[in-house]
Design a protein around this motif. Structure first.
Motif: not given
Length: 91
Positions: A40-47, A71-76, A81-86
């Motif tokens: 995503s970073i190299v190709s310029g796509d949305e992260l 931030k909220r953490i979702v556990t599987t 997973t830390v919910i934020g941007r990104p």
């Protein structure tokens, strides 16, 4: 096939959130980023997210808590997973 250059990887590291860079430095060679982040970073796509691989479930949990702050953490079963941007997923 196009190979990544040192400039591509340097650009990707500089685009990474500072907190993630610090976790990678602290983890040495046992913690690494994989998945679509580099593409995503190299190709310029949305992260969409950053996948951080850790040596153990305990390390993934500790790293996610350290990074999350308010931030909220979702556990599987296999990730924190830390919910934020990104979104940052510790596997």
């Amino acid at each position: 096939m196009i190979n990544l250059t040192v400039y591509d990887t340097t650009w990707a590291v500089r685009r990474m959130p500072a907190a993630v860079r610090e976790l990678l430095k602290a983890g040495g060679t046992k913690v690494f980023v994989a998945g679509g982040f580099l593409r995503s970073i190299v190709s310029g796509d949305e992260l969409k997210d950053i996948d951080v691989f850790t040596p153990s479930q305990e390390e993934a949990e500790a790293s996610s808590k350290k990074l999350a702050g308010e931030k909220r953490i979702v556990t599987t079963a296999n990730a924190y997973t830390v919910i934020g941007r990104p979104v940052i997923q510790f596997i």
